[in-house]
Design an enzyme around this catalytic site. Sequence first.
Site, short mmCIF file in Angstrom:
data_model
loop_
_atom_site.label_atom_id
_atom_site.label_comp_id
_atom_site.label_asym_id
_atom_site.label_seq_id
_atom_site.Cartn_x
_atom_site.Cartn_y
_atom_site.Cartn_z
N CYS A 125 0.84 -1.20 0.00
CA CYS A 125 0.00 0.00 0.00
C CYS A 125 0.87 1.25 0.00
O CYS A 125 0.63 2.21 -0.74
CB CYS A 125 -0.93 -0.03 1.21
SG CYS A 125 -2.10 1.34 1.25
N CYS A 126 1.92 1.25 0.84
CA CYS A 126 2.82 2.41 0.88
C CYS A 126 3.56 2.57 -0.44
O CYS A 126 3.82 3.69 -0.89
CB CYS A 126 3.82 2.28 2.03
SG CYS A 126 3.17 2.68 3.66
N CYS A 207 -1.13 8.30 7.60
CA CYS A 207 -2.49 7.99 7.18
C CYS A 207 -3.35 7.65 8.41
O CYS A 207 -2.88 7.04 9.36
CB CYS A 207 -2.47 6.82 6.22
SG CYS A 207 -1.65 7.19 4.64
N CYS A 210 -3.41 4.03 9.67
CA CYS A 210 -2.18 3.42 10.17
C CYS A 210 -1.51 4.25 11.26
O CYS A 210 -0.32 4.06 11.53
CB CYS A 210 -1.20 3.22 9.01
SG CYS A 210 -1.88 2.27 7.65
N CYS A 233 7.56 4.03 5.84
CA CYS A 233 6.66 3.83 4.71
C CYS A 233 7.39 3.34 3.46
O CYS A 233 6.77 2.76 2.56
CB CYS A 233 5.90 5.12 4.39
SG CYS A 233 6.95 6.45 3.79
#
Length: 251
Positions: A125-126, A207, A210, A233
């Site tokens: 995702c990062c 985010c 997270c 990240c």
Amino acid sequence: MLPHSAPITPASIASEARALEAELARIPAEAAITLLAGRYRGRIALVSAFGAESAVLLHMVARADPALPVLFLDTGKLFAETLTFRDRLVQQLGLRDVRSIPPDPAALAARDPFGGLWAFNPDACCTLRKVEPLAAALAPFAVWMNGRKRAHGSTRSALPLAEATEDGKLKVNPLAAWDGDAVEAWRVAHGLPAHPLAGLGYASIGCRTCTSPVAAGEATRAGRWRGTGKTECGIHIPQPAPNGDTDNRTA
Ligand code: SF4
């Protein structure tokens, strides 16, 4: 200094980073930023998350050159408070070139169509929402600054002031030697706003999916990816690719 036209090689970047490290170590952070903004004008950007400690570096950059490009990764998962804080700082500091960088829509549709990738593969995702967009946004620049500090601990405890990245750029950490008390003292002394979540225990803000508040005595970044073992990240470290292979981008 990085010449405008000479080819950039790993050796020349490493040499420049060493020279810059020695030069910046002798002067205060704001003088360092003024030096960098002037020397690398047109080839330097600041990368900022507009997080809990971000106002100080943004303030120094605005005083050195309010037109210096500021790259902000808008992952689509940020707190609304961060976006409000960004807009307030941009207005108050007079920053003239803040670029909000979203993930690539096609990549998002292909690799995270339902927006839940963060829950089962945060590294992927990062990569999708931060590493790849930043690499693209940094393409026109030879030098970039960021707000990492040794006081954050973990992978950052031996942070240099200047370093060469594997993709041939200079990365500068002007506030490497600052701690939270110094950041807060500068913020208060210069009338800078606090991030709306800072007073709620959010010492480091990424985010919303997270990030959690930290308790007294916890490390600044303890609330990031809490309980997962993930600490960065990926824009500052080599990043595993979505297929599990090692991807050596350093963005
Ligand atoms: S911090 Fe979380 S939501 Fe944001 S890009 Fe990384 S994994 Fe995704």
